[in-house]
Design an enzyme around this catalytic site. Sequence first.
Site, short mmCIF file in Angstrom:
data_model
loop_
_atom_site.label_atom_id
_atom_site.label_comp_id
_atom_site.label_asym_id
_atom_site.label_seq_id
_atom_site.Cartn_x
_atom_site.Cartn_y
_atom_site.Cartn_z
N SER A 163 0.80 -1.23 0.00
CA SER A 163 0.00 0.00 0.00
C SER A 163 0.82 1.28 0.00
O SER A 163 0.26 2.37 -0.12
CB SER A 163 -0.97 0.00 1.19
OG SER A 163 -2.03 -0.89 0.95
N TYR A 185 -11.32 1.89 4.98
CA TYR A 185 -10.22 1.60 4.06
C TYR A 185 -10.71 0.71 2.92
O TYR A 185 -11.26 -0.36 3.15
CB TYR A 185 -9.10 0.91 4.81
CG TYR A 185 -7.76 0.94 4.10
CD1 TYR A 185 -6.90 2.01 4.26
CD2 TYR A 185 -7.37 -0.11 3.29
CE1 TYR A 185 -5.66 2.05 3.63
CE2 TYR A 185 -6.14 -0.09 2.65
CZ TYR A 185 -5.29 0.98 2.82
OH TYR A 185 -4.07 1.01 2.19
N ASN A 227 -9.37 -0.79 -0.78
CA ASN A 227 -8.47 -0.98 -1.92
C ASN A 227 -9.22 -0.90 -3.24
O ASN A 227 -8.62 -0.59 -4.28
CB ASN A 227 -7.75 -2.31 -1.78
CG ASN A 227 -6.72 -2.31 -0.67
OD1 ASN A 227 -5.71 -1.63 -0.73
ND2 ASN A 227 -7.00 -3.06 0.40
N THR A 267 1.72 2.50 5.61
CA THR A 267 1.99 1.12 5.95
C THR A 267 1.66 0.26 4.72
O THR A 267 0.95 0.70 3.83
CB THR A 267 1.13 0.65 7.13
OG1 THR A 267 -0.26 0.71 6.75
CG2 THR A 267 1.33 1.54 8.35
N GLY A 268 2.20 -0.96 4.70
CA GLY A 268 1.91 -1.80 3.55
C GLY A 268 2.10 -3.28 3.85
O GLY A 268 3.04 -3.67 4.55
N SER A 309 5.38 -13.20 6.16
CA SER A 309 4.04 -13.02 6.72
C SER A 309 3.75 -14.17 7.67
O SER A 309 3.60 -15.31 7.24
CB SER A 309 2.98 -13.01 5.62
OG SER A 309 3.06 -11.84 4.85
#
Length: 406
Positions: A89, A187, A189, A321-322, A347
């Site tokens: 992001s 939020y 996307n 942040t991403g 992750s």
Amino acid sequence: MRMPRRRYQIGALLGITGLAVAIVTANAVADPTKTDGQAQADAIRDAAKSTGTVVVVDDGESVKHYGSGTTTFGKDDVPDADDQFRVASNTKMFVSTVLLQLAEEDKLDLDAPIGDYLPGLVKGEGIDETKITVRHLLQHTSGLADNLTADVIADPRLQWNPPTPEDMVKLGLRHGSKSEPGAKFSYSNTGYTILGILIEKLTGQRVGEAIDERIVKPLDLKETSYAYAGDKEMKGPHFRGYLGVPPALFEVSGHEPGIWAAAGALVSSGSDLTTFLDALLNGDLLTDPSLEQMKESFPDAHYGLGLQEAELPCGAAWGHTGHVIGYVSYSFTTGDGRSIFIGVNTSSTGLTNPAEEMSKALTSALCGEDTPPSDSVTKMISDDLDEAASQAEAVSDKKSKIYDKN
């Protein structure tokens, strides 16, 4: 246009191996006015149970980087500031910058309805294209649902048949409207995927070409490029992305970037992102009025136009942040020459949350060694890591279906 700085002071790196993978630690002499960046990089990697971590710090006079672990499981490749990373992001800052430039050129009205520019694209139950403005999409106040839900990210069909941006928009619009445009922050996307299509409509270029022409080339960002659908391989030296914790890791570097589209498909590096943020906040890419609009946060959301606000003890910092599968990154600057990039190439599926260590690194780089991190910054990072973990868990459950045909 003022050209950005590229100054590196590389710490001495000392490698040691253990288990079945080369896990590298490093020792460096940090700026005495700052916390030991190497110790922080090691602490982040340890807390994240990550294969590799890089911390890049620009203190306004020089750029230092601290690599911990390895970019590639099983190899002794110490992370470097110039190693490419899927920065997720952080892409939104580039998309927003391009659109604000177009607004400065009178090619776009931020307060015009998206239906004026892309008629018929934004539709669904309770969705009115005449009420959702470009500004709403930039600030996540459009009321549109997020298309990057765990089930979408873990859908193997999207790996075998790369989706178009229009496909990804439809996946978000199928949920209808969540709220009235402008009423609340949520939020989405989906909104940034729409904005990528808008850039292509207004410029006649692919979104990555517009970013390249307007940002990448003027700033000489050597490791930054846009990954289109099907672009599963990074071109230069790069971090590989993983699920799990060492040594039980599964590589996910080739997760389909078409899923992220303009919401998060950018490939970049710590050196490039600190250069970009320095240029952006110093007015090299936008006029002062446009930059002020970009920084104007929606009430209680700490989010402007593609730019997140971090409330530090020494004042506000700006960046993003991403996270995408296998990669977590944070890029922030105070706007006075101090900036930081933190990248982790693993992750975890909910087993770790190194928010406290990341918050300490961010705060000490931007405010000074003895400054304790704020609860709000730690929470911001923790919430982001929790979301990343939920997506990683969904992919982990289906990884054989997702990757067997790649």
